[in-house]
Design an enzyme around this catalytic site. Structure first.
Site, PDB file in Angstrom:
ATOM      1  N   PRO A   1       0.829  -1.211   0.000  1.00 54.35           N
ATOM      2  CG  PRO A   1       0.134  -0.885   2.219  1.00 54.35           C
ATOM      3  CD  PRO A   1       0.872  -1.862   1.323  1.00 54.35           C
TER       4      PRO A   1
ATOM      5  NE  ARG B   1      -4.387   6.512  -4.301  1.00 51.13           N
ATOM      6  CZ  ARG B   1      -4.056   7.260  -5.365  1.00 51.13           C
ATOM      7  NH1 ARG B   1      -4.184   8.561  -5.321  1.00 51.13           N
ATOM      8  NH2 ARG B   1      -3.630   6.698  -6.475  1.00 51.13           N
TER       9      ARG B   1
ATOM     10  CE1 TYR C   1      -2.144  10.392 -12.769  1.00 50.06           C
ATOM     11  CE2 TYR C   1      -2.044  11.637 -10.731  1.00 50.06           C
ATOM     12  CZ  TYR C   1      -1.464  10.783 -11.639  1.00 50.06           C
ATOM     13  OH  TYR C   1      -0.202  10.317 -11.415  1.00 50.06           O
TER      14      TYR C   1
ATOM     15  CB  CYS D   1       3.608  30.505 -17.483  1.00 53.53           C
ATOM     16  SG  CYS D   1       4.262  31.815 -16.465  1.00 53.53           S
TER      17      CYS D   1
ATOM     18  CE1 TYR E   1       2.201   7.310  -5.904  1.00 56.91           C
ATOM     19  CE2 TYR E   1       0.031   7.205  -4.900  1.00 56.91           C
ATOM     20  CZ  TYR E   1       1.169   6.572  -5.343  1.00 56.91           C
ATOM     21  OH  TYR E   1       1.296   5.218  -5.214  1.00 56.91           O
TER      22      TYR E   1
END
Ligand code: LLP
Length: 431
Positions: A292, A294, A334, A360, A389
């Site tokens: 695992p 996240r 995402y 920018c 992440y």
């Protein structure tokens, strides 16, 4: 905050550690306003207690079988977080020589609990991992297996390996983070695996040790995990009949979280996941490896940022913060959702705005047309669930220094990475 109130009932430890006290957002008992004053912004803030709690949820849910939780370093590779997890007893899932060195530096005894994943391992990385005595190489191609055998022979160190099989199982998640279908670059077709183990077993430098699988990330339904493991378990039985002493099954990572402000019962989620894996494993008794990432760190972290400008262009309002896509790229990459909340709660009305960074690019946004408290320049806001992440995917785009990071331990906060300077950025360059 609705979320905070709901969380309180979910478990003895809030499933998310960011809650309001005296109308100011805190991480556990430390005020984010105080942290911003001391360390400036943008600033990543993590709760040590929450990370340890999540790890222990895994330990408890899998307590009935021999297992090792190998935290996926890529989710958040901060040395302090690796050390915290290493001390709790975690192993690590790495994907590069750099991550191997992080584990060595953070908690050396954990090297023997490292699994090495990744589709393109290089000779120097394999050598370093062999010398470090890691637990298992998760091999993703026949070519890699040949390279592993050659490196093992030249160093005189036998390599324990697992083939990472591709079970052709669909995991409903974002296409960029789904990996278990035959159209993806990951793993080896499960149907080809037997022949490859048979061939590998002929080399005295390769030890067929496990079978591994990883079907993707941010997976909220648990059925795909069960389906994938069922296929792996059948393969393991077959490999044993073929005479291979398979000891480990690596179920990969991928358990998702809820990025909305709905209540989240972390303990229940891990239990559902453990039950699905148990179903897939049936009577199989192999040592279970879990990867695992996240789930252990995402909700333990927030990105704290200050509003620089509020401006109107036509009918749209833009809130421009001092954090940008280079600090947290998930929304841009995402279209990921992160809750954005003010550090000081006010009773004023809310506005609908795009919350964006100063980079920018039009893709530099955290949220579009989002209802948010009416903030003004100088106010602090927090992007929640940013512990995974976030920092690990940050960059220096636009030559922006990457944020500092703070780890909250109960009532204390510790700087675990100082803010980068422009000098740091220019250091490797030659003129
Ligand atoms: N094991 C392997 C072999 C992996 O490739 C990954 C993640 C994990 C374990 C950990 O998966 P987790 O438990 O964290 O889902 N940047 C994307 C996620 C990329 C995941 C890559 N592989 C995001 O921000 O959503």
């Amino acid at each position: 905050m609705k979320k905070a109130a709901a969380k309180k009932q979910a478990s003895p430890i809030d499933a998310r550690p960011f809650t309001y006290r005296n109308r100011t957002l805190h991480c556990d008992s430390v005020s984010l306003a105080a942290l911003a004053a001391e360390y400036a912004t943008p600033l990543y803030v993590y709760s040590a207690q929450q990370i340890a709690y999540r790890f222990q949820l895994f330990q408890q849910a899998f307590a009935s079988r021999p297992h090792t939780v190998c935290y996926a370093v890529k989710a958040n590779s901060s040395l302090a977080i690796l050390r915290l997890l290493g001390k709790q007893g975690a192993g690590f899932d790495i994907v590069s020589g750099g991550e191997l060195e992080r584990v060595r530096k953070a908690h050396k005894p954990a090297l023997k609990k490292v699994v090495f994943s990744g589709v393109g391992k290089q000779a120097w990385e394999i050598d370093a991992a062999l010398k470090a005595g890691i637990l298992q190489f998760n091999v993703e191609s026949e070519m890699e297996l040949d390279l592993l055998a050659a490196r093992a022979e030249s160093l005189g160190i036998r390599a324990r390996f697992a083939l990472r099989v591709n079970p052709d199982v669909f995991a409903e998640t974002h296409p960029y983070i789904s990996t278990g279908l035959s159209e993806h670059k990951f793993g080896i077709d499960i149907k080809a695996a037997r022949a490859i183990y048979r061939r590998a077993a002929k080399s005295k430098w390769l030890e067929p040790y496990g079978v591994s699988v990883h079907i993707g990330s941010q997976i909220r339904k648990v059925d795909p995990f069960a389906a994938a493991l069922e296929r792996v378990t059948a393969l393991v039985a077959q490999l044993r009949r073929d005479g291979h002493d398979i000891r480990a099954i690596d179920a990969g990572g991928g358990l998702g979280i809820d990025y909305s402000d709905a209540p989240f019962d972390a303990a229940h989620q891990v239990e559902r996941y453990a039950a699905a894996l148990a179903k897939g494993l049936a009577d199989e008794k192999a040592h279970l490896l879990l990867e695992p990432g996240r789930f252990l760190v995402a909700q333990a972290g927030a990105l704290l940022t200050r509003v620089l400008v509020v401006k109107k262009n036509g009918r749209k309002t833009f809130v421009i913060t001092d954090a940008a896509m280079n600090d947290l790229i998930r929304p841009a990459l995402y279209h990921a959702h992160h809750e954005i909340v003010p550090v000081r709660q006010s009773s004023g009305k809310s506005i609908t705005a795009d919350i964006v960074g100063p980079v920018c690019e039009s893709g530099d946004f955290f949220a579009r047309d989002r209802a948010i408290a009416a903030v003004k320049p100088g106010d602090l806001v927090a992007l929640l669930d940013a512990g995974a992440y976030g920092m690990s995917l940050s960059s220096n785009y636009n030559s922006r220094p990457r944020p500092a990071e703070v780890l909250v331990e109960g009532t204390k906060a510790k700087l675990i990475r100082r803010r980068e300077t422009v000098r740091d950025q220019l250091a490797p360059e030659l003129l």
